[in-house]
Design a protein around this motif. Sequence first.
Motif, PDB file in Angstrom:
ATOM      1  N   ILE A 270      -4.772   2.011   3.467  1.00 30.77           N
ATOM      2  CA  ILE A 270      -4.606   1.175   4.656  1.00 30.77           C
ATOM      3  C   ILE A 270      -5.948   0.958   5.357  1.00 30.77           C
ATOM      4  CG2 ILE A 270      -3.624   1.190   7.000  1.00 30.77           C
ATOM      5  CD1 ILE A 270      -1.697   0.205   4.889  1.00 30.77           C
ATOM      6  N   ILE A 271      -6.745   2.012   5.455  1.00 31.00           N
ATOM      7  CA  ILE A 271      -8.071   1.874   6.071  1.00 31.00           C
ATOM      8  C   ILE A 271      -8.946   0.942   5.233  1.00 31.00           C
ATOM      9  CG2 ILE A 271     -10.213   3.126   6.601  1.00 31.00           C
ATOM     10  CD1 ILE A 271      -8.384   5.472   7.495  1.00 31.00           C
ATOM     11  N   ALA A 272      -8.873   1.067   3.910  1.00 30.05           N
ATOM     12  CA  ALA A 272      -9.656   0.184   3.036  1.00 30.05           C
ATOM     13  C   ALA A 272      -9.242  -1.277   3.215  1.00 30.05           C
ATOM     14  CB  ALA A 272      -9.486   0.611   1.577  1.00 30.05           C
TER      15      ALA A 272
ATOM     16  N   MET B 110       0.835  -1.211   0.000  1.00 28.23           N
ATOM     17  CA  MET B 110       0.000   0.000   0.000  1.00 28.23           C
ATOM     18  C   MET B 110       0.868   1.260   0.000  1.00 28.23           C
ATOM     19  SD  MET B 110      -3.027  -0.978  -0.373  1.00 28.23           S
ATOM     20  CE  MET B 110      -2.360  -2.314  -1.335  1.00 28.23           C
ATOM     21  N   LEU B 111       2.029   1.185   0.629  1.00 27.26           N
ATOM     22  CA  LEU B 111       2.971   2.299   0.582  1.00 27.26           C
ATOM     23  C   LEU B 111       3.399   2.556  -0.866  1.00 27.26           C
ATOM     24  CD1 LEU B 111       4.994   4.351   1.804  1.00 27.26           C
ATOM     25  CD2 LEU B 111       6.565   2.429   2.070  1.00 27.26           C
ATOM     26  N   PHE B 112       3.746   1.500  -1.586  1.00 31.46           N
ATOM     27  CA  PHE B 112       4.150   1.641  -2.978  1.00 31.46           C
ATOM     28  C   PHE B 112       3.010   2.148  -3.848  1.00 31.46           C
ATOM     29  CE2 PHE B 112       7.215  -1.944  -1.870  1.00 31.46           C
ATOM     30  CZ  PHE B 112       8.205  -1.055  -1.521  1.00 31.46           C
ATOM     31  N   VAL B 113       1.808   1.634  -3.618  1.00 30.18           N
ATOM     32  CA  VAL B 113       0.642   2.093  -4.386  1.00 30.18           C
ATOM     33  C   VAL B 113       0.391   3.574  -4.117  1.00 30.18           C
ATOM     34  CG1 VAL B 113      -1.852   1.841  -4.692  1.00 30.18           C
ATOM     35  CG2 VAL B 113      -0.416  -0.191  -4.543  1.00 30.18           C
TER      36      VAL B 113
ATOM     37  N   LEU C 245      -2.470  11.088   2.540  1.00 29.70           N
ATOM     38  CA  LEU C 245      -3.913  10.802   2.476  1.00 29.70           C
ATOM     39  C   LEU C 245      -4.209   9.542   1.668  1.00 29.70           C
ATOM     40  CD1 LEU C 245      -5.302  14.414   2.026  1.00 29.70           C
ATOM     41  CD2 LEU C 245      -5.459  12.968   4.063  1.00 29.70           C
ATOM     42  N   VAL C 246      -3.522   9.375   0.548  1.00 33.51           N
ATOM     43  CA  VAL C 246      -3.733   8.169  -0.267  1.00 33.51           C
ATOM     44  C   VAL C 246      -3.319   6.925   0.511  1.00 33.51           C
ATOM     45  CG1 VAL C 246      -2.971   6.933  -2.343  1.00 33.51           C
ATOM     46  CG2 VAL C 246      -3.584   9.345  -2.491  1.00 33.51           C
TER      47      VAL C 246
END
Length: 136
Positions: A82-84, A41-44, A76-77
Amino acid sequence: MSFFIYNYIDKHTRTWLYFVLQAYKYFGFLVVTKTNVIGSMLFVAQVISRWIPYFVYRCTKSEWLKELPNEMLRTLVFGFLIIAIALGTQNVSILISWQTLVIFVLFTYRARFQLWKVVQEMHPISKDIWDTKNYP
């Protein structure tokens, strides 16, 4: 091959290929190592936060991109993704892991000036100046 195509394709189509090139850049090292969901998710978040300004630039040629808070956008992204993931997998431990905390601290630190600018510019809507000449 993608870089070759990018250099010889029209500028409007480049917006879509730029996303792929950013994915190569940030996910490329996964060929030799592995990561977990938080790292992915960090990379995305990195890819999306780099692609959005480029996409807007190519479509609008707008000057506001110079003031776009890229660091805040990335934070924010990443938070949204991460929440998703946490909600989708029903695994809240992702939100409170040390890895997520370190990434949020780093991103927030890097966005501190942009965050401070947003806080300074906050005001009640009653203080907005409206251009009423164009409205009946």
